[in-house]
Design a protein around this motif. Structure first.
Motif, short mmCIF file in Angstrom:
data_model
loop_
_atom_site.label_atom_id
_atom_site.label_comp_id
_atom_site.label_asym_id
_atom_site.label_seq_id
_atom_site.Cartn_x
_atom_site.Cartn_y
_atom_site.Cartn_z
N LEU A 134 19.54 19.29 68.30
CA LEU A 134 19.92 19.65 66.74
C LEU A 134 21.33 19.25 66.60
O LEU A 134 22.27 19.42 67.44
CB LEU A 134 19.66 20.98 66.60
N SER A 135 21.89 19.04 65.42
CA SER A 135 23.35 19.20 65.02
C SER A 135 23.70 20.52 65.26
O SER A 135 23.02 21.67 65.04
CB SER A 135 23.65 18.78 63.90
N GLN A 136 24.88 20.85 65.40
CA GLN A 136 25.63 22.33 65.56
C GLN A 136 25.16 23.13 64.29
O GLN A 136 24.81 24.41 64.27
CB GLN A 136 27.11 22.31 65.73
N ALA A 137 25.55 22.35 63.19
CA ALA A 137 25.16 22.87 61.67
C ALA A 137 23.96 23.65 61.54
O ALA A 137 23.49 24.58 60.87
CB ALA A 137 25.58 22.13 60.74
N ASP A 138 22.98 22.65 62.07
CA ASP A 138 21.33 23.03 62.05
C ASP A 138 21.03 24.27 63.16
O ASP A 138 20.27 25.09 62.74
CB ASP A 138 20.59 21.79 62.48
N ALA A 139 21.66 24.10 64.50
CA ALA A 139 21.21 25.00 65.35
C ALA A 139 21.68 26.60 65.11
O ALA A 139 21.02 27.18 65.41
CB ALA A 139 21.88 24.69 66.72
N VAL A 140 22.67 26.57 64.62
CA VAL A 140 23.57 27.79 64.11
C VAL A 140 22.67 28.68 63.09
O VAL A 140 22.64 29.75 62.98
CB VAL A 140 24.85 27.68 63.75
N GLU A 141 21.68 28.03 62.44
CA GLU A 141 20.90 28.64 61.14
C GLU A 141 19.74 29.30 61.63
O GLU A 141 19.26 29.05 62.50
CB GLU A 141 20.52 27.41 60.25
N LEU A 142 19.58 30.36 60.79
CA LEU A 142 18.42 31.13 60.86
C LEU A 142 17.31 30.34 60.30
O LEU A 142 17.59 29.81 59.26
CB LEU A 142 18.56 32.69 60.52
N PHE A 143 16.12 30.66 60.66
CA PHE A 143 14.80 30.10 59.93
C PHE A 143 14.88 28.70 59.73
O PHE A 143 14.68 27.84 58.61
CB PHE A 143 14.81 30.54 58.48
N HIS A 144 14.95 28.05 60.96
CA HIS A 144 15.54 26.56 60.75
C HIS A 144 14.40 25.78 61.28
O HIS A 144 14.18 24.45 61.26
CB HIS A 144 16.75 26.13 61.60
N THR A 145 13.25 26.31 61.53
CA THR A 145 12.08 25.87 62.22
C THR A 145 12.44 24.98 63.45
O THR A 145 12.04 23.93 63.53
CB THR A 145 11.28 24.85 61.23
N ALA A 146 12.96 25.90 64.41
CA ALA A 146 13.14 24.92 65.69
C ALA A 146 12.08 25.16 66.62
O ALA A 146 12.07 24.96 67.77
CB ALA A 146 14.28 25.76 66.26
N GLY A 147 11.05 25.90 66.07
CA GLY A 147 9.77 26.09 67.07
C GLY A 147 9.89 26.86 68.35
O GLY A 147 10.77 27.92 68.20
N VAL A 148 9.63 26.20 69.24
CA VAL A 148 9.56 27.06 70.51
C VAL A 148 11.01 27.18 71.03
O VAL A 148 11.37 27.90 71.80
CB VAL A 148 8.70 26.27 71.67
N TYR A 149 11.92 26.35 70.51
CA TYR A 149 13.22 26.63 70.93
C TYR A 149 14.11 27.43 70.14
O TYR A 149 15.14 27.82 70.25
CB TYR A 149 14.00 25.08 70.91
N GLY A 150 13.37 28.21 68.94
CA GLY A 150 13.93 28.85 67.93
C GLY A 150 13.78 30.58 68.50
O GLY A 150 13.18 31.04 67.79
N ARG A 151 14.54 30.66 69.64
CA ARG A 151 14.30 32.43 70.07
C ARG A 151 15.58 32.86 70.47
O ARG A 151 15.65 33.44 71.63
CB ARG A 151 13.17 32.36 71.15
N SER A 152 16.63 32.50 69.85
CA SER A 152 17.95 33.02 70.02
C SER A 152 18.42 34.17 69.59
O SER A 152 19.25 35.03 70.05
CB SER A 152 19.05 32.24 69.80
N TYR A 153 17.78 34.57 68.32
CA TYR A 153 18.20 35.88 67.70
C TYR A 153 17.12 36.87 67.57
O TYR A 153 16.38 36.57 67.28
CB TYR A 153 18.77 35.56 66.12
#
Length: 254
Positions: A134-153
């Motif tokens: 992802l771009s940095q601007a997309d990776a930093v957002e919540l509720f971005h639909t990162a799927g299995v990679y969206g488990r940082s927060y």
């Protein structure tokens, strides 16, 4: 002859410091406010600035030092140590109660942190150079639909460290109490404060979590820790055959 009955003893929550529930409310309100702020686009620039600074100030010696110290927050080894200490105390006191805090800690962490990670769906900073790229601007957002990679927060490392070291301090204090040697207050303070502080700093410095992930983990971890330490473990009613193994073991000597 009139029979007398004994009324069941009323459970009293174990005292914590600060004792007021308002402190728990502040922690919860701060976590909710931080989450809402991030979801609304606030503080994202701060997260990016912290990651950019860390990326340009991470020599090899600092990287490996931070990575080594970060193992203090590994949940599975901490859980195993807590269970082993609980089992040792259970064997010495002939009581099942020392096994209750590790079990409750595991259930609380996975029952609260796991769903929050899946719901907020935030990618880690490393998602900019690893999958899902992802771009940095997309990776930093919540509720971005990162799927299995969206488990940082929030940061599970920080929550693990606060909760599990709190359980370890409880079990160690009980073990030493039954051996006639109290756990010194400076040792308790070091055990409760140093590992969470080190893991919060190293997790952020290594770029494994955004700064606000770690702050959220701190707020949530303190809240869960206070809930666990309010439980009167020695007085909880036990079912069936476990009652024979219900001697006080954590706060009072057998």
């Amino acid at each position: 002859m009139q029979e007398t009955t004994t009324a069941p003893r009323r459970l009293r929550l174990h005292p914590v410091r600060p004792a007021c529930w308002c402190f728990d409310t502040v922690l919860l309100a701060a976590f909710v406010a931080l989450t809402v702020a991030l979801a609304s686009g606030y503080l994202l620039g701060l997260d990016i600035a912290v990651v950019d600074w860390a990326d340009t100030h991470r020599p090899d010696w600092a990287y490996w030092t931070a990575r080594t110290l970060n193992y203090l927050g590994q949940g599975t080894p901490l859980m195993v140590i807590a269970v082993l200490l609980g089992a040792l105390l259970a064997w010495r006191t002939r009581s099942v109660r020392p096994l209750l805090p590790p079990a409750a800690a595991w259930l609380l962490i996975y029952g609260v942190v796991g769903p929050l990670k899946l719901t907020t769906d935030r990618a880690a900073p490393s998602a900019t150079y690893k999958e899902p790229f992802l771009s940095q601007a997309d990776a930093v957002e919540l509720f971005h639909t990162a799927g299995v990679y969206g488990r940082s927060y929030p940061s599970g490392h920080v929550v693990n460290t606060i909760v599990w070291y709190g359980v370890l301090a409880l079990l160690l204090a009980a073990l030493l109490r039954h051996a006639g040697r109290p756990l010194p207050h400076p040792a308790v303070l070091a055990l409760r404060v140093l590992p969470p502080a080190i893991v919060l700093v190293t997790t952020t410095y290594l770029g494994w979590h955004w700064f606000t992930d770690s702050v959220a983990g701190l707020l949530l971890g303190l809240l869960l820790d206070r809930l666990l330490h309010r439980v009167p473990w020695d007085d909880l009613p036990l079912p069936g055959r476990l009652r024979a193994w219900g001697r006080p073991a954590l706060y009072r000597s057998v």
